[in-house]
Design a protein around this motif. Sequence first.
Motif, PDB file in Angstrom:
ATOM      1  N   LYS A  68       1.291  -0.152  -6.816  1.00  0.00           N
ATOM      2  CA  LYS A  68       2.228  -1.105  -7.397  1.00  0.00           C
ATOM      3  C   LYS A  68       2.141  -2.469  -6.731  1.00  0.00           C
ATOM      4  CE  LYS A  68       5.229   2.721  -8.468  1.00  0.00           C
ATOM      5  NZ  LYS A  68       6.532   3.362  -8.277  1.00  0.00           N
ATOM      6  N   ASP A  69       2.140  -2.456  -5.406  1.00  0.00           N
ATOM      7  CA  ASP A  69       2.185  -3.740  -4.716  1.00  0.00           C
ATOM      8  C   ASP A  69       1.633  -3.612  -3.307  1.00  0.00           C
ATOM      9  OD1 ASP A  69       2.749  -6.153  -3.626  1.00  0.00           O
ATOM     10  OD2 ASP A  69       4.925  -5.914  -3.625  1.00  0.00           O
ATOM     11  N   ILE A  70       0.522  -4.201  -3.082  1.00  0.00           N
ATOM     12  CA  ILE A  70      -0.147  -4.078  -1.793  1.00  0.00           C
ATOM     13  C   ILE A  70       0.658  -4.707  -0.662  1.00  0.00           C
ATOM     14  CG2 ILE A  70      -1.524  -6.188  -2.047  1.00  0.00           C
ATOM     15  CD1 ILE A  70      -2.618  -2.886  -0.377  1.00  0.00           C
ATOM     16  N   ALA A  71       1.543  -5.638  -0.985  1.00  0.00           N
ATOM     17  CA  ALA A  71       2.305  -6.308   0.067  1.00  0.00           C
ATOM     18  C   ALA A  71       3.419  -5.427   0.618  1.00  0.00           C
ATOM     19  CB  ALA A  71       2.869  -7.636  -0.445  1.00  0.00           C
ATOM     20  N   ASN A  72       3.688  -4.342  -0.042  1.00  0.00           N
ATOM     21  CA  ASN A  72       4.699  -3.415   0.453  1.00  0.00           C
ATOM     22  C   ASN A  72       4.067  -2.493   1.499  1.00  0.00           C
ATOM     23  OD1 ASN A  72       6.325  -0.986   0.662  1.00  0.00           O
ATOM     24  ND2 ASN A  72       7.468  -1.792  -1.079  1.00  0.00           N
ATOM     25  N   PRO A  73       4.662  -2.430   2.696  1.00  0.00           N
ATOM     26  CA  PRO A  73       4.064  -1.636   3.774  1.00  0.00           C
ATOM     27  C   PRO A  73       3.776  -0.194   3.378  1.00  0.00           C
ATOM     28  CG  PRO A  73       6.191  -2.565   4.470  1.00  0.00           C
ATOM     29  CD  PRO A  73       5.884  -3.113   3.123  1.00  0.00           C
ATOM     30  N   PHE A  74       4.600   0.336   2.529  1.00  0.00           N
ATOM     31  CA  PHE A  74       4.370   1.701   2.065  1.00  0.00           C
ATOM     32  C   PHE A  74       2.978   1.825   1.462  1.00  0.00           C
ATOM     33  CE2 PHE A  74       4.332   4.850  -1.301  1.00  0.00           C
ATOM     34  CZ  PHE A  74       4.996   5.933  -0.754  1.00  0.00           C
ATOM     35  N   TYR A  75       2.665   0.921   0.569  1.00  0.00           N
ATOM     36  CA  TYR A  75       1.375   0.984  -0.099  1.00  0.00           C
ATOM     37  C   TYR A  75       0.220   0.494   0.756  1.00  0.00           C
ATOM     38  CZ  TYR A  75       3.759   2.372  -4.279  1.00  0.00           C
ATOM     39  OH  TYR A  75       4.511   3.080  -5.171  1.00  0.00           O
ATOM     40  N   SER A  76       0.487  -0.454   1.620  1.00  0.00           N
ATOM     41  CA  SER A  76      -0.638  -0.943   2.395  1.00  0.00           C
ATOM     42  C   SER A  76      -1.077   0.114   3.402  1.00  0.00           C
ATOM     43  CB  SER A  76      -0.331  -2.288   3.053  1.00  0.00           C
ATOM     44  OG  SER A  76       0.707  -2.193   3.961  1.00  0.00           O
ATOM     45  N   LYS A  77      -0.130   0.870   3.876  1.00  0.00           N
ATOM     46  CA  LYS A  77      -0.487   1.930   4.814  1.00  0.00           C
ATOM     47  C   LYS A  77      -1.225   3.057   4.085  1.00  0.00           C
ATOM     48  CE  LYS A  77       1.047   3.408   9.145  1.00  0.00           C
ATOM     49  NZ  LYS A  77       2.182   4.058   9.825  1.00  0.00           N
ATOM     50  N   LEU A  78      -0.722   3.372   2.925  1.00  0.00           N
ATOM     51  CA  LEU A  78      -1.370   4.391   2.112  1.00  0.00           C
ATOM     52  C   LEU A  78      -2.803   3.968   1.794  1.00  0.00           C
ATOM     53  CD1 LEU A  78       0.142   6.579  -0.474  1.00  0.00           C
ATOM     54  CD2 LEU A  78      -1.573   5.058  -1.406  1.00  0.00           C
ATOM     55  N   THR A  79      -2.933   2.711   1.431  1.00  0.00           N
ATOM     56  CA  THR A  79      -4.252   2.163   1.116  1.00  0.00           C
ATOM     57  C   THR A  79      -5.198   2.296   2.295  1.00  0.00           C
ATOM     58  OG1 THR A  79      -3.268   0.592  -0.408  1.00  0.00           O
ATOM     59  CG2 THR A  79      -5.479   0.095   0.393  1.00  0.00           C
ATOM     60  N   LYS A  80      -4.666   2.045   3.450  1.00  0.00           N
ATOM     61  CA  LYS A  80      -5.492   2.163   4.641  1.00  0.00           C
ATOM     62  C   LYS A  80      -6.048   3.577   4.773  1.00  0.00           C
ATOM     63  CE  LYS A  80      -5.538   1.036   9.541  1.00  0.00           C
ATOM     64  NZ  LYS A  80      -4.785   0.422  10.647  1.00  0.00           N
ATOM     65  N   GLY A  81      -5.185   4.543   4.538  1.00  0.00           N
ATOM     66  CA  GLY A  81      -5.627   5.936   4.607  1.00  0.00           C
ATOM     67  C   GLY A  81      -6.718   6.228   3.587  1.00  0.00           C
TER      68      GLY A  81
END
Lengths: 334, 334
Positions: A68-81
Motif C-alpha cells: 500500500k505505502d512504502i513510507a509506512n514502517p510496517f511495509y518498509s520492514k516487510l519489504t526489507k524481508g
Amino acid sequence: MKLTISDLAKMTGLAKSTISGVLNNKDGFSEKTRQKVLQAAEQYGYVPNEIARGLSTKYTKTIGLVIKDIANPFYSKLTKGVQEVAGEYGYTVFLCSSFEDHHTEKEQIQAMLSRRVDGLIVAPLLEEVTFDHLFDLKAKSVPFVLLGSVPGLDSSYVEFDDYDGGRQVTEHLLERGHRSIGFAAGLPTSRASRERLRACRDVLSAHGLALRPEFTFEGAQELADGVEIGRKLIAMKERPSALICFDDVVALGVVKAFQSEGLRIPEEMSLTGFDDIDLMIFPLTTVSIPTYEAGKALARTLFGRIFGGPDTPPQRIVFDEKLVVRSSVRTAAN
Amino acid sequence: MKLTISDLAKMTGLAKSTISGVLNNKDGFSEKTRQKVLQAAEQYGYVPNEIARGLSTKYTKTIGLVIKDIANPFYSKLTKGVQEVAGEYGYTVFLCSSFEDHHTEKEQIQAMLSRRVDGLIVAPLLEEVTFDHLFDLKAKSVPFVLLGSVPGLDSSYVEFDDYDGGRQVTEHLLERGHRSIGFAAGLPTSRASRERLRACRDVLSAHGLALRPEFTFEGAQELADGVEIGRKLIAMKERPSALICFDDVVALGVVKAFQSEGLRIPEEMSLTGFDDIDLMIFPLTTVSIPTYEAGKALARTLFGRIFGGPDTPPQRIVFDEKLVVRSSVRTAAN
DNA sequence: AAAATAAATTGAACCGGTTCAATTTCCTGT
DNA sequence: ACAGGAAATTGAACCGGTTCAATTTATTTT
C-alpha cells in the motif's frame, strides 16, 4: 554497443549454442572450449541480457511486490524481508505501491504480469467491490502469495492473527479496569484494522460493554490523522479512559496531540497501538507484529510455489501478535 | 496458455504486423481493421508481453533504484517519491538494497543492467576503494542519476546541502552558548554524515573550538546504535553539553537511552538530529531534509535523461537543509 | 585399419514482440 | 474501363538469448 552472445561466437569462432551452453554451465563441452569461452566473456565484459533470456526461458528471475505505502514502517520492514530472501535466490523485486487505491492495485498487478514476473506478493486492499483480479491470478495459475487471506480464494497467504491481537489489548484494558474504551480504526480497506476492531467489539460485548460511536474513529492512516483524533478527543467534555489505535503511527499522532495540549498519558487517558515499530520511543503499550519475518515468509512461500510448480499445495502461515506491556495504560480507578 | 500477438493474428485473419501496429496506435489502418483488432484483444483479454517488446524496442519501461536500506524512513520516503513519478510515466521500479555493502551495491547495479533497465537511480556508498562501477555506467552511457555527487564523475545528481545543514546546527548550538559539543556520526560510507561532521568541525574550529574525540562517535546507523551511544554518554563523568546526531533515528535512540536512565533533554544535555522524520514526536531540534521531493527530483531528472538522449547535459540539483528549532536545545549556562 | 561408440559442436527453430520495404487493395480522375 | 496514386496490409528480418536433434570429431574396440 552491447556485447551479445553472437558477438562472442564470432570472436571465438564457436557457435552461439556453444557459448550459451558453456555460460550456463551445461556439461558436454571440452575443457578447452569452456576456457576459451569463459576467457572471452571475462575479457570483453560480457553481460547476459536477462530480457532475452527471459523471453525464451519464461523465467525472468523477477518477482513483484504490491503493497500500500512504502513510507509506512510496517511495509518498509516487510519489504526489507522480502528483498533479503529474493536476493538469496538471485531474484530482483519490482516494487509497486497501490497508494490505497483499488484501481491502482489492479493496474500494478497488470503491469507486473505484462512484465512476466515469476511470481507476485500482494498485500491486497479490502474492498467491497471485488477481488476479481486476485481470482484471475489463480485462474491464470500465476504463482502468488497474499498478505492476509481473501475469503473464498484458496491461495497461499501469510497473515497476522489480528483478531487475537485485538482481543489481547482489549482484555488487557479491561483487566486494568477500563470500561470506557475508544478505538481509532484505520481505513476500511485495511483487513488488520477491521479484525482488530471486530475483536475489540466482541470482547467488549462479552463483558456487556460496547464501543461508543463518538469514541470510534475511522480512516486513520498517517500521523496527521492521529493528531486530529487526538485533538478531537481533547475537545470532548467526556472522554474514554483508554484509546486503542489500530497502529503505532496513529498512536504516535495521538501522543503528539496530547503532548502539545499537555494531556498526560496514561494519567488522563491510556493509549495502545499495534506494530511495535522500532522508532517508538514513547513507552507505548502495543502489540508486536513480526513484519520483517512475515516479509521473509512471504518470499519463501512464493519461491516454494515458483519452484514447486502449480501443484504445490497452498500454504497458510499465521503469525501471532503479542501484547507488549509498557506504561501507556494505567490501572483505572473504576 | 498466454495469448500472443500471433494468436490474435490467426483469430482475426490478419497479419502479426497489423495487430502490432493497431495495438501501438500507429496510423495507416482502416477503421474496420482497427476495430476488429481492438475488439479481439479486449474479448480474449490480451496482455502484451513487455519482455518481448523490450527485446526488440530496447525500452523496458523499467528503472532501477539502488539504495542502502528501505527500512530507514529517509530512504522509504525517497523511494515513495521515485515511485510516484515513475508511475506517472508508466514505468515500474526495481528496488535494490545494498544493505550498506559495497560489493552488494555493485552486484545490484549489475543485475539491473542485465535486466536492461532504461535508467538507474543510485544512492552510492562512499568507499575509499573505488567508484569504478559508477564510472562504468557513464562509459556505457546508461542513463543514471546519483543521490549525492561523486568526485570526478560528471553526472547528474540530486543532493542535499549537508555541509550547510551541519553548519546551521553547529552555529545554532554555539549561539545558544554550547561550547562542549559531541557528534554521533553515521557509517563512514555515508556522505551526508561526513559532510555534516566536516561542517561541524569547521565551524567549531572557526570559533577556536574542537570536537573532542571521546565525544565523537562513529558508525551509528540504527536506533540501537543511538541507544548505545546514549548509554556511553550516561556512563561518562563528564559529558558534552550538546550532542549532534547525524540523523533523527540515531537521535531517537539517544533519547530512548536518556529516558530510561532519567537523563533529561535538554536540561542535562541538548540534542539535535537530521531529517525531520514524520514519526518524530519528541520535540527534537533538527534539520529538515526534503526527502520525498528529492525522490521525485531524482526520478524526473532520470526521465529527462532517458527521453532526452545521451546528449542531455548533466543536471545537478541541490536541496537546501533547514534548521527546525524545537525544544531539545537549551540555552547553556556558559 | 575399419567399425562402433562416445564426446563435442553446431544449426535451425523458437520465444513474442517491432519495423519497414514490398505488395496488395482501394480510390480517383479521365 | 483503366492508369496512376494513395491507403491499407503483409512478410520477413531482427532483438538476444535457449534448446535439442543432427552432425562432426575423437576415442575405443575388435
